[in-house]
Enzyme design. Structure first.
Site, short mmCIF file in Angstrom:
data_model
loop_
_atom_site.label_atom_id
_atom_site.label_comp_id
_atom_site.label_asym_id
_atom_site.label_seq_id
_atom_site.Cartn_x
_atom_site.Cartn_y
_atom_site.Cartn_z
N TYR B 107 -15.48 -4.49 -11.87
CA TYR B 107 -16.29 -3.35 -12.36
C TYR B 107 -16.95 -3.65 -13.69
O TYR B 107 -18.07 -3.24 -13.95
CB TYR B 107 -15.43 -2.09 -12.46
CG TYR B 107 -15.26 -1.41 -11.13
CD1 TYR B 107 -16.38 -0.99 -10.42
CD2 TYR B 107 -14.01 -1.21 -10.57
CE1 TYR B 107 -16.25 -0.38 -9.18
CE2 TYR B 107 -13.87 -0.59 -9.34
CZ TYR B 107 -14.99 -0.18 -8.64
OH TYR B 107 -14.87 0.41 -7.43
N GLU B 208 8.98 -11.56 5.81
CA GLU B 208 7.52 -11.33 5.78
C GLU B 208 7.22 -9.86 5.52
O GLU B 208 6.33 -9.54 4.73
CB GLU B 208 6.93 -11.76 7.13
CG GLU B 208 5.46 -11.42 7.27
CD GLU B 208 4.92 -11.69 8.68
OE1 GLU B 208 5.62 -12.36 9.46
OE2 GLU B 208 3.81 -11.21 8.99
N ASP B 260 7.33 -13.05 11.64
CA ASP B 260 7.09 -12.81 13.06
C ASP B 260 7.04 -14.16 13.77
O ASP B 260 6.70 -15.18 13.16
CB ASP B 260 5.73 -12.13 13.28
CG ASP B 260 5.77 -10.66 12.90
OD1 ASP B 260 6.89 -10.12 12.75
OD2 ASP B 260 4.68 -10.07 12.74
#
Lengths: 567, 389
Positions: B107, B208, B260
């Site tokens: 910004y 995870e 996973d």
């Protein structure tokens, strides 16, 4: 068609010179009568064409009376509707056309003949003029009296005369003689000279409008030295001010070239010549033939140089006459002279194109004279590109023959054939493109396709001249366009860099002082870096010169940098 | 605004050092410009072709290739402008004791440059449009200066969490990571400023997913097995990776990773282990080459040679998800990575995937029963050494 006009010309001439002792007999048919029956031959086939054609004839006469005589033209054209006396009487709309010029004027002695006898014209000589047959204005007069029943009115004053003369006349169709209804003369006040012709005829303005406007505009393109005003029936006024005082040099008269002569023409020459022998006739009546050439020519074809010219017109001599004409066409005489051609001039073409189209680029060429069948001709081409020209799918073609704009039958014309067959991509032009191509053919004999004189035949010599001329200018345009592309590229590059300079200068200024002495950058520190960057970027730009001028890269960069705002 | 209120000694030192480095690097460019030398930044390339796997150290490192970002090159001028703009903002933040986030920097630097082109037409251009652009510029500055984001006191959103028997000092406070209730300690963006005080743990378990982290936390896993439990909530941020690396390096604790069972999970493991391609220049500090892939392995599902599967035929049918085309493409790509392609265990893992074309989320094992997952599956695998490196 062309042949029938030629023949009618021959008859009129013969009738004109009765008593010349030729012994030949022609069935008399007045050319005025002939015209009345074959209006379309002169371009008066319908009310639309008639209105257009009448304006054209009058304007061209005016131009021939001005620029061809070294006078900067001032031409005022007015077309006004004739108020209908009563509604519903079945009469079709009629218009009063009036064209006034500041030309040399018509001497009072030939005024009646000039406007009231078909084929009496100063144009019946061999040189380049706008009209070729001298039929034009009289055709308009005839058409006017046939459709509106009104006479033509002419005011004229010649340069040296103290009087202004006026005549109202009609043409006696049967006798092909002017019938003067009214005439008058006034003492001239001031030094006015010129002609004002007014005639009334049936026409269709709404249909002719676009052609007439286009005609006047195109005339103005090649005559930027003329001041032209057009008042239309709609109350519009088109004004083309004079933008240059340069004028093409007026055409000179010249003798015919042997290659271009035909039997009828040779007969006329024989009838009017003062030469006592055939050899003298060749030397005095033709260009490109001197004593030596005449002797050599006659010797080669076994024709007696001492032969009396009029002998050739006698019965039983037709074969010899034909042999002479064939020989004249065959023998390798010097090329025809071209100083009686009057090209517009490449400078005037450029001025005219600039004025009418405000293009980005313009180029023109006047080629050197060439000949087709003994008739000299000069091709001139102008090309205008970009600027205010609208992009189109093909070039906007402006055709001219002997300075007359040709508006009809574009696709039949040799210029169209050439221009549409050019591979414009080769010249860096991708259609749609803003491209105008002007082609002018100046010749003592323009090989028109039809009697309407609206398109030029594809005579190989002319076609190849047009092609060479278009290519010559197109090559220059290509050079301009590729330089411009390079310049655009360089400018784009400089913009890409220049617009970041203020931001980069400000950011870098933060690093002027080490952390322990840090303070926000001062204006002069930022400016110093900015100046350095401007010089660096400018040094990095290579602007190609265009028309000999090259821009200062630093100026371009600085201008962009100064326009930058950071918010 | 001074160091008395913001930051501590540790912060101030880091700032001074970073500011000095930036000054030296960028002041040289200022001098070049003033001397009329075309300004350029020499930046090591952050591309796949310049990412090298260093087998000795077991991490991805940035190669020798450098790019010269020249202001006078039209194709690079915008990026040059962005780089010096960002540098000036970071430099000022360092000096003024600010703690910008990468979003703040985005910004601060984002504004519109208005200018008129050679035809006088007004034109506008933003210094940058998306944060992706400014983030990438920050990475360039990291590579150019050799300073990491953390060194320049640039903060990013905290993603990583840790619980366990351990006390640390951060910003002058002592924090006991075993006394956070159901919550956890959010790993701060400047993990190098954390001081390890004392620890009673035998290994680090990185999971995870945040949800699985919470399940294991509430089940009391770390207490029972003396573990430090960490999650990166998906793709780990640099702070989490640096933190895990420090746990391994400074406390000599083994690190196990659970993700996973799919190509995406494997890639997350590889990020912990060898580093990512885009950030290969920082692998040296972030990667933990000895991290072990505990599961979920394909062989846990299907069994492998003498190994018995953890899931029954019925459970498999219930939990397996069909692999997508992207998964398959990704798996094939992974086989080309040298640190995977040369490892036979990994190869057979990926081949099993390519054979069955199914994947499995960690939750599936947990669904079989949290107790099974926490007290049977994980400890058994650690005990039997059933992991891949």
């Amino acid at each position: 068609m062309s042949a029938s006009v030629q023949r009618s010309r021959g008859r009129a001439r013969t009738a004109d010179q009765r008593g010349g002792g030729t012994g030949e007999k022609y069935r008399e048919m007045s050319v005025a009568e002939f015209f009345a029956k074959n209006k379309e031959l002169a371009g008066f086939s319908n009310p639309t064409r008639a209105l257009y054609q009448a304006v054209r004839e009058l304007v061209e006469n005016s131009l021939d009376a001005t620029d061809a005589k070294g006078i900067l033209p001032w031409i005022h054209i007015s077309i006004a509707p004739v108020p209908e006396p009563s509604q519903g009487d079945g009469s079709r709309p009629r218009y009063v056309i009036s064209v006034e010029d500041n030309g040399v004027g018509v001497p009072v002695t030939s005024m009646a003949m000039a406007f009231g006898k078909v084929l009496f014209s100063s144009k019946y000589v061999i040189r380049q003029t706008r009209g070729m047959y001298g039929l034009g204005v009289k055709a308009a007069v005839l058409y006017g009296q046939m459709t509106a029943g009104t006479p033509v009115e002419v005011f004229s004053a010649t340069k040296g005369s103290q009087y202004v003369h006026m005549m109202r006349l009609m043409i006696d169709v049967q006798r092909n003689e002017p019938r003067i209804l009214e005439k008058g003369e006034w003492n001239k006040r001031g030094s006015w000279h010129g002609t004002k012709v007014t005639l009334t005829l049936e026409g269709d303005w709404s249909r002719a409008r676009s052609k007439i406007l286009e005609y006047v505009k195109r005339t103005a393109v090649i005559a930027p030295y003329a001041e032209i005003v057009l008042e239309t029936p709609d109350g519009e006024i088109l004004y083309f001010p004079r933008t240059t005082r340069r004028m093409p040099k007026p055409p000179k008269e010249a003798k015919p070239h042997p290659h271009g002569v035909d039997i009828e023409q040779l007969k006329s020459i024989i009838r009017s010549t003062r030469a006592k022998t055939l050899k003298d006739l060749l030397v005095t009546e033709f260009q490109s033939i001197g004593e030596k050439t005449a002797v050599d020519f006659l010797e080669r074809y076994g024709i007696d140089p001492k032969l009396k010219p009029r002998e050739l017109l006698r019965k039983g001599r037709e074969r010899l006459l034909r042999r002479l004409v064939d020989a004249l066409m065959e023998y390798p005489f010097r090329s025809p002279k071209s100083d009686y051609l009057s090209p517009i001039g490449s400078d005037i073409i450029e001025i005219g194109l600039r004025r009418m189209f405000a293009p980005e680029w313009v180029g023109a060429v006047t080629r050197s004279p060439k000949a087709h069948r003994g008739h000299p001709f000069i091709v001139e081409v102008g090309i205008a590109y970009g600027g205010s020209i609208e992009s189109r799918d093909e070039p906007l073609l402006l055709r001219y023959a002997n300075k007359i704009p040709l508006l009809y039958e574009e696709r039949e014309d040799v210029s169209y054939k050439v221009v549409s067959s050019i591979n414009w991509k080769q010249y860096n032009i991708d259609f749609p493109a803003p491209l105008v191509v002007l082609v002018h053919i100046a010749s003592t004999k323009v090989p028109y396709k039809g009697v309407g004189k609206e398109s030029v035949s594809d005579v190989p010599e002319i076609e190849s001249e047009i092609r060479n001329a278009v290519q010559e200018i197109a090559r220059k345009l290509r050079i301009y366009l590729s330089r411009k592309a390079r310049e655009q590229e360089a400018i784009k590059r400089s913009i890409t860099l220049a617009k970041y300079i203020p931001e980069v200068a400000l950011s870098l200024a933060y690093f002027i002082r080490p952390p322990e002495k840090w303070q926000p950058p001062r204006e002069e520190e930022v400016r110093k870096i900015k100046e350095s960057l401007i010089r660096l970027v400018a040094r990095n730009i290579d602007l190609p010169p265009i028309d000999g001028e090259s821009q200062d890269p630093e100026e371009i960069v600085r201008k962009i940098v100064e326009s930058v705002q950071l918010d | 605004m001074s160091g008395e209120f913001f930051g501590d000694e540790v912060d101030l030192k880091a700032r001074a050092r970073a500011a000095r480095v930036m000054y030296e690097k960028f002041n040289k460019i200022v001098k070049d410009v003033i001397r009329g030398k075309p300004p350029k930044l020499e930046i090591p390339k952050r591309t796949l072709s310049n990412t090298i796997f260093d087998p000795e150290r077991g991490i991805l490192v940035i190669g020798e290739e450098k790019l010269e970002r020249e202001f006078l090159n039209v194709g690079e001028s915008r990026r040059f402008m962005q780089t010096v703009l960002m540098a000036s903002i970071i430099y000022q933040s360092l000096i003024e004791n600010e703690y910008p986030t990468i979003r703040d920097l985005y910004y601060k630097g984002k504004h519109t440059i208005t200018y008129s082109d050679h035809r006088g037409r007004k034109r506008e251009e933003n210094t940058w449009d998306e944060q992706k652009e400014s983030d990438s510029v920050i990475q360039d500055i990291e590579v150019f200066t050799g300073l990491f984001r953390e060194d320049m006191l640039i903060l990013s959103k905290e993603k990583g969490k840790v619980v366990g028997n351990m006390r640390i000092r951060s910003g002058g406070d002592v924090i006991d990571l075993s006394k956070l209730g159901h919550g956890a300690y959010a790993i701060e963006p400047t993990p190098d400023l954390i001081e390890f005080l004392d620890v009673d743990a035998e290994f680090v378990l990185v999971v995870e997913k945040d949800a699985v982290f919470q399940q294991l936390h509430r089940a009391g896993f770390w207490k029972r097995y003396k573990a430090l439990l960490v999650t990166g909530s998906g793709q780990p941020d640099r702070a989490t990776r640096r933190f895990v690396r420090r746990l391994h390096e400074e406390l000599k604790l083994p690190v196990y990773v659970i993700t996973d069972s799919d190509p995406y999970g494997w890639y997350i493991y590889s990020v912990y282990k060898v580093g990512s391609i885009t950030l290969s220049y920082e692998s040296e500090r972030l990667a933990t080459p000895k991290a072990k892939f505990l599961g979920v392995q394909m062989s846990d599902i299907f069994g492998y040679r003498s190994k018995k599967p953890y899931l029954s035929e019925g459970e498999r049918r219930k939990f397996m998800i069909r692999a997508t085309d992207r998964d398959i493409k990704r798996a094939k790509e992974l086989l080309n990575y040298s640190w995977i392609g040369k490892n036979s265990r990994w190869k057979s893992e990926i081949r099993l995937f390519l054979k069955h074309l199914v994947k499995l989320e960690i939750e599936a094992i947990a669904s079989k029963g949290l107790k099974f997952f926490a007290f049977h599956y994980i400890p058994e695998k650690i005990e039997t050494g059933d992991w891949i490196e």
